[in-house]
Each structure stands twice: as structure tokens, then as C-alpha cells.
Motif scaffolding. Structure first.
Motif, PDB file in Angstrom:
ATOM      1  N   VAL A  53       0.850  -1.195   0.000  1.00  0.00           N
ATOM      2  CA  VAL A  53       0.000   0.000   0.000  1.00  0.00           C
ATOM      3  C   VAL A  53       0.883   1.242   0.000  1.00  0.00           C
ATOM      4  N   LEU A  54       0.601   2.172  -0.911  1.00  0.00           N
ATOM      5  CA  LEU A  54       1.324   3.442  -0.995  1.00  0.00           C
ATOM      6  C   LEU A  54       0.360   4.576  -0.676  1.00  0.00           C
ATOM      7  N   PHE A  55       0.599   5.277   0.419  1.00  0.00           N
ATOM      8  CA  PHE A  55      -0.189   6.453   0.779  1.00  0.00           C
ATOM      9  C   PHE A  55       0.473   7.680   0.158  1.00  0.00           C
ATOM     10  N   VAL A  56      -0.303   8.464  -0.557  1.00  0.00           N
ATOM     11  CA  VAL A  56       0.207   9.650  -1.243  1.00  0.00           C
ATOM     12  C   VAL A  56      -0.503  10.863  -0.645  1.00  0.00           C
ATOM     13  N   SER A  57       0.266  11.812  -0.115  1.00  0.00           N
ATOM     14  CA  SER A  57      -0.338  12.925   0.628  1.00  0.00           C
ATOM     15  C   SER A  57       0.302  14.262   0.265  1.00  0.00           C
ATOM     16  N   ASN A  58      -0.467  15.333   0.461  1.00  0.00           N
ATOM     17  CA  ASN A  58       0.132  16.668   0.460  1.00  0.00           C
ATOM     18  C   ASN A  58       0.967  16.804   1.729  1.00  0.00           C
ATOM     19  N   HIS A  59       1.780  17.842   1.802  1.00  0.00           N
ATOM     20  CA  HIS A  59       2.803  17.936   2.855  1.00  0.00           C
ATOM     21  C   HIS A  59       2.757  19.329   3.475  1.00  0.00           C
ATOM     22  N   GLN A  60       2.762  19.405   4.824  1.00  0.00           N
ATOM     23  CA  GLN A  60       2.701  20.719   5.468  1.00  0.00           C
ATOM     24  C   GLN A  60       3.816  20.954   6.475  1.00  0.00           C
ATOM     25  N   THR A  61       4.345  19.909   7.104  1.00  0.00           N
ATOM     26  CA  THR A  61       5.505  20.033   7.997  1.00  0.00           C
ATOM     27  C   THR A  61       6.402  18.817   7.771  1.00  0.00           C
ATOM     28  N   TYR A  62       7.629  18.900   8.243  1.00  0.00           N
ATOM     29  CA  TYR A  62       8.555  17.786   8.030  1.00  0.00           C
ATOM     30  C   TYR A  62       8.095  16.522   8.755  1.00  0.00           C
ATOM     31  N   ILE A 146      12.339   1.503  -1.594  1.00  0.00           N
ATOM     32  CA  ILE A 146      10.905   1.757  -1.547  1.00  0.00           C
ATOM     33  C   ILE A 146      10.143   0.495  -1.944  1.00  0.00           C
ATOM     34  N   GLY A 147      10.633  -0.202  -2.953  1.00  0.00           N
ATOM     35  CA  GLY A 147      10.017  -1.455  -3.359  1.00  0.00           C
ATOM     36  C   GLY A 147      10.075  -2.498  -2.251  1.00  0.00           C
ATOM     37  N   THR A 148      11.200  -2.566  -1.543  1.00  0.00           N
ATOM     38  CA  THR A 148      11.343  -3.496  -0.414  1.00  0.00           C
ATOM     39  C   THR A 148      10.336  -3.183   0.679  1.00  0.00           C
ATOM     40  N   ARG A 170       6.454  15.307  -8.058  1.00  0.00           N
ATOM     41  CA  ARG A 170       7.636  14.694  -8.667  1.00  0.00           C
ATOM     42  C   ARG A 170       7.225  13.426  -9.410  1.00  0.00           C
ATOM     43  N   LYS A 171       7.727  13.286 -10.637  1.00  0.00           N
ATOM     44  CA  LYS A 171       7.305  12.163 -11.463  1.00  0.00           C
ATOM     45  C   LYS A 171       7.824  10.820 -10.972  1.00  0.00           C
ATOM     46  N   GLY A 172       8.817  10.851 -10.085  1.00  0.00           N
ATOM     47  CA  GLY A 172       9.339   9.607  -9.546  1.00  0.00           C
ATOM     48  C   GLY A 172       8.271   8.778  -8.862  1.00  0.00           C
ATOM     49  N   THR A 173       7.286   9.442  -8.255  1.00  0.00           N
ATOM     50  CA  THR A 173       6.200   8.715  -7.591  1.00  0.00           C
ATOM     51  C   THR A 173       5.413   7.891  -8.594  1.00  0.00           C
ATOM     52  N   ALA A 174       5.146   8.468  -9.754  1.00  0.00           N
ATOM     53  CA  ALA A 174       4.405   7.741 -10.792  1.00  0.00           C
ATOM     54  C   ALA A 174       5.216   6.560 -11.318  1.00  0.00           C
ATOM     55  N   HIS A 175       6.526   6.734 -11.451  1.00  0.00           N
ATOM     56  CA  HIS A 175       7.382   5.636 -11.902  1.00  0.00           C
ATOM     57  C   HIS A 175       7.353   4.483 -10.888  1.00  0.00           C
ATOM     58  N   ILE A 176       7.366   4.831  -9.609  1.00  0.00           N
ATOM     59  CA  ILE A 176       7.298   3.804  -8.556  1.00  0.00           C
ATOM     60  C   ILE A 176       5.966   3.069  -8.629  1.00  0.00           C
ATOM     61  N   ILE A 177       4.891   3.807  -8.871  1.00  0.00           N
ATOM     62  CA  ILE A 177       3.557   3.193  -8.976  1.00  0.00           C
ATOM     63  C   ILE A 177       3.500   2.231 -10.150  1.00  0.00           C
ATOM     64  N   LYS A 178       4.051   2.643 -11.286  1.00  0.00           N
ATOM     65  CA  LYS A 178       4.027   1.773 -12.461  1.00  0.00           C
ATOM     66  C   LYS A 178       4.924   0.538 -12.261  1.00  0.00           C
ATOM     67  N   LYS A 179       6.023   0.704 -11.558  1.00  0.00           N
ATOM     68  CA  LYS A 179       6.982  -0.388 -11.378  1.00  0.00           C
ATOM     69  C   LYS A 179       6.487  -1.428 -10.368  1.00  0.00           C
ATOM     70  N   TYR A 180       5.956  -0.952  -9.217  1.00  0.00           N
ATOM     71  CA  TYR A 180       5.621  -1.881  -8.133  1.00  0.00           C
ATOM     72  C   TYR A 180       4.120  -2.165  -7.992  1.00  0.00           C
ATOM     73  N   LYS A 181       3.294  -1.374  -8.689  1.00  0.00           N
ATOM     74  CA  LYS A 181       1.843  -1.599  -8.730  1.00  0.00           C
ATOM     75  C   LYS A 181       1.200  -1.707  -7.342  1.00  0.00           C
ATOM     76  N   VAL A 227       2.921   8.199 -17.245  1.00  0.00           N
ATOM     77  CA  VAL A 227       3.410   8.842 -16.032  1.00  0.00           C
ATOM     78  C   VAL A 227       2.680  10.159 -15.798  1.00  0.00           C
ATOM     79  N   ASP A 228       2.528  10.957 -16.856  1.00  0.00           N
ATOM     80  CA  ASP A 228       1.851  12.250 -16.718  1.00  0.00           C
ATOM     81  C   ASP A 228       0.394  12.081 -16.307  1.00  0.00           C
ATOM     82  N   ALA A 229      -0.271  11.066 -16.837  1.00  0.00           N
ATOM     83  CA  ALA A 229      -1.669  10.831 -16.481  1.00  0.00           C
ATOM     84  C   ALA A 229      -1.797  10.439 -15.015  1.00  0.00           C
ATOM     85  N   ILE A 230      -0.879   9.628 -14.535  1.00  0.00           N
ATOM     86  CA  ILE A 230      -0.909   9.227 -13.125  1.00  0.00           C
ATOM     87  C   ILE A 230      -0.628  10.423 -12.223  1.00  0.00           C
TER      88      ILE A 230
END
Length: 276
Positions: A53-62, A146-148, A170-181, A227-230
Motif C-alpha cells: 500500500v502506498l499512501f500519497v499525501s500533500n505535505h505541510q511540515t517535516y 521503496i520497493g522493499t 515529482r514524477k518519480g512517484t508515478a514511476h514507482i507506482i508503475k513499477k511496483y503496482k 506517467v503524466d496521467a498518473i
């Protein structure tokens, strides 16, 4: 659980459990005491698989954002309904929750190293280092880690890579989603930048209504969506797509940006440390 059993990153689970318990005890009132955290979506948390499970969130503090998620996720799994009432849920926390964070941030102090041991996947940012803009290649070991973590459990990520609102993802998140599903769960938070300093370690203002909305998993065609669509789908899901700016009154937007610029912590008597 064996006393010295470790997770895939070599962290002793017994020690990690006690770190989460102690830190949870010291931070609980930051969300239910000094301020109030309004939650929506506990039923979503309980419906998720144990891993992947990958939780994707906006960010407000560290740190305050992810600490709140540890509280909410564990409370939800323990049967709380949109509530973190009764801190007993931390006695047996979910130990395979991880979060993505910048390596340079997680190694700066003893406190950040403790926070890292509790679940950080520390990565090298490709666009920013020591306060300066940089351009460097993605480290494949970071992607693999991240995959581990996804194979072992749940991962929290903040794809904007910054606490500044409405920045591109950042597009890296979409690449991770496509790679690890993974199962992708959007989370939308608010009120944290008004409650805490930028690092999320000090209470800036009390009596703030914070919110966390956990949305149902996104439907993603891992093979055929670009990637752009994701990325666009994620921007809408975490309410950070540029179109959201069109429906925010100009006065509110100016006040929001002014608050963002002035929220760097400066020592004064009004600040309340983590454990107070």
C-alpha cells in the motif's frame, strides 16, 4: 515476536515498537489536546491489505504530518472510528509502516535519527540539497528500498517533495507506482502548517482544527496509463492540482501564502516543545 527479530532494513522490531509507543505517548496531545485532529476514512484503513500500500499525501511540515498518520493508522486498525481517543492503540502498533524522507534531513540530529529508526526510507533528493537547487541522477538503491518497503508493508510518501503548497508532483512517484503496482491511497491533510513550525517539532499555535481525510484507493491502469496521467490523477486526489487555485478566493490565497512564508520557527515563549 523474537526479541531480536529485524525488518528488511535491519531494524530490531522490539526496539522499533517501543520507540513508536514512547513517541506516540509524547505526541498524542499535539492532535487531541492542544489541537483537535478531525479524521475521515478509518474504514478505508481497515479495508487495506497488509502489504503493498502506498499512501500519497500533500505535505505541510517535516514530521508532524507523518506522526499524525502513525496515530491515525494504528487507531483505525485497532477499531477506532475516525478518532485517536484512548492511546492504548499504540501498545501493539503496526510495525511495517514506512515513510519516504530526505536523507540529509533524517541524519541531522539524534531526534531525527530516532524518527528514522521508527520507519524512514531515507532517499537522496535529486533536485535539492543543503538548501540549494541541484540536478543529479536518481539512486537505484533508493527506488529498490521503496520497493522493499512496499513488499513488507505500507509506505507513506509526499510526492511534492516540499511543504510549500500547490507545487508540482515529482514524477518519480508515478514511476514507482508503475513499477511496483501498489494500492494507492490518497490522503489530504490541513491545519498542520498553522499548528506547528515548519519542522513539525514545536507547537506554533493552540486550538487549531486539523484534518486528515483518507480517500478510497485510486483506480490506476498500471500498464497503460502514462506517467503524466498518473501524476495528474494524484494531483487531483490530494487536492494539489493547479485548478484548485481557481476556486480559492484571492484574499484567502494571499493570507495562506503569507502564513507559509512566516511560519519558520523562532524561539519565543509561545512555542511548546514536542513533549509538553
Amino acid at each position: 515476536m523474537g526479541l531480536f527479530k529485524k525488518n528488511p532494513f535491519g531494524h530490531i522490531l522490539f526496539l522499533k515498537k517501543w520507540l513508536i509507543r514512547v513517541m506516540g505517548l509524547f505526541t498524542h496531545q499535539r492532535y487531541k489536546g492542544f489541537n483537535k485532529l478531525e479524521i475521515e476514512g478509518s474504514d478505508v484503513i481497515r479495508s487495506l491489505p497488509e502489504t503493498g500500500v502506498l499512501f500519497v499525501s500533500n505535505h505541510q511540515t517535516y514530521f508532524a504530518d507523518v506522526v499524525a498518520m502513525f496515530h491515525v493508522f494504528n487507531a483505525s486498525l485497532s477499531g477506532r472510528e475516525d478518532s485517536i481517543k484512548n492511546i492504548g492503540y499504540l501498545w501493539n502498533p503496526k510495525l511495517n509502516i514506512y515513510y519516504v524522507a530526505a536523507k540529509e534531513t533524517m541524519g541531522k540530529s539524534l531526534l531525527t535519527k530516532i524518527l528514522a529508526y521508527a520507519g524512514s526510507i531515507s532517499i537522496e533528493r535529486t533536485w535539492r540539497a543543503e538548501g540549494k537547487n541541484v540536478k543529479r541522477q536518481v539512486k537505484m538503491s533508493d527506488i529498490t528500498n521503496i520497493g522493499t518497503a512496499l513488499k513488507d508493508g505500507w509506505v507513506i510518501t509526499f510526492p511534492q517533495g516540499t511543504t510549500t503548497p500547490w507545487k508540482p508532483l515529482r514524477k518519480g512517484t508515478a514511476h514507482i507506482i508503475k513499477k511496483y503496482k501498489p494500492v494507492v491511497v490518497p490522503v489530504v491533510i490541513d491545519g498542520f502548517r498553522r499548528s506547528f513550525d515548519k519542522k513539525g517539532l514545536y507547537i506554533k499555535k493552540k486550538g487549531i482544527l486539523q484534518s486528515m481525510v483518507i480517500k478510497p484507493p485510486l483506480e490506476i491502469d498500471y500498464e497503460n496509463e502514462s506517467v503524466d496521467a498518473i501524476i495528474e490523477k494524484l494531483e487531483y486526489a490530494i487536492e494539489q492540482h493547479p485548478s484548485f487555485l481557481k476556486v480559492i478566493p484571492m484574499e484567502e490565497l494571499k493570507a495562506y501564502e503569507a502564513d507559509h512564508k512566516n511560519r519558520r520557527w523562532r524561539p519565543n515563549k509561545a512555542k511548546t516543545p514536542v513533549g509538553e
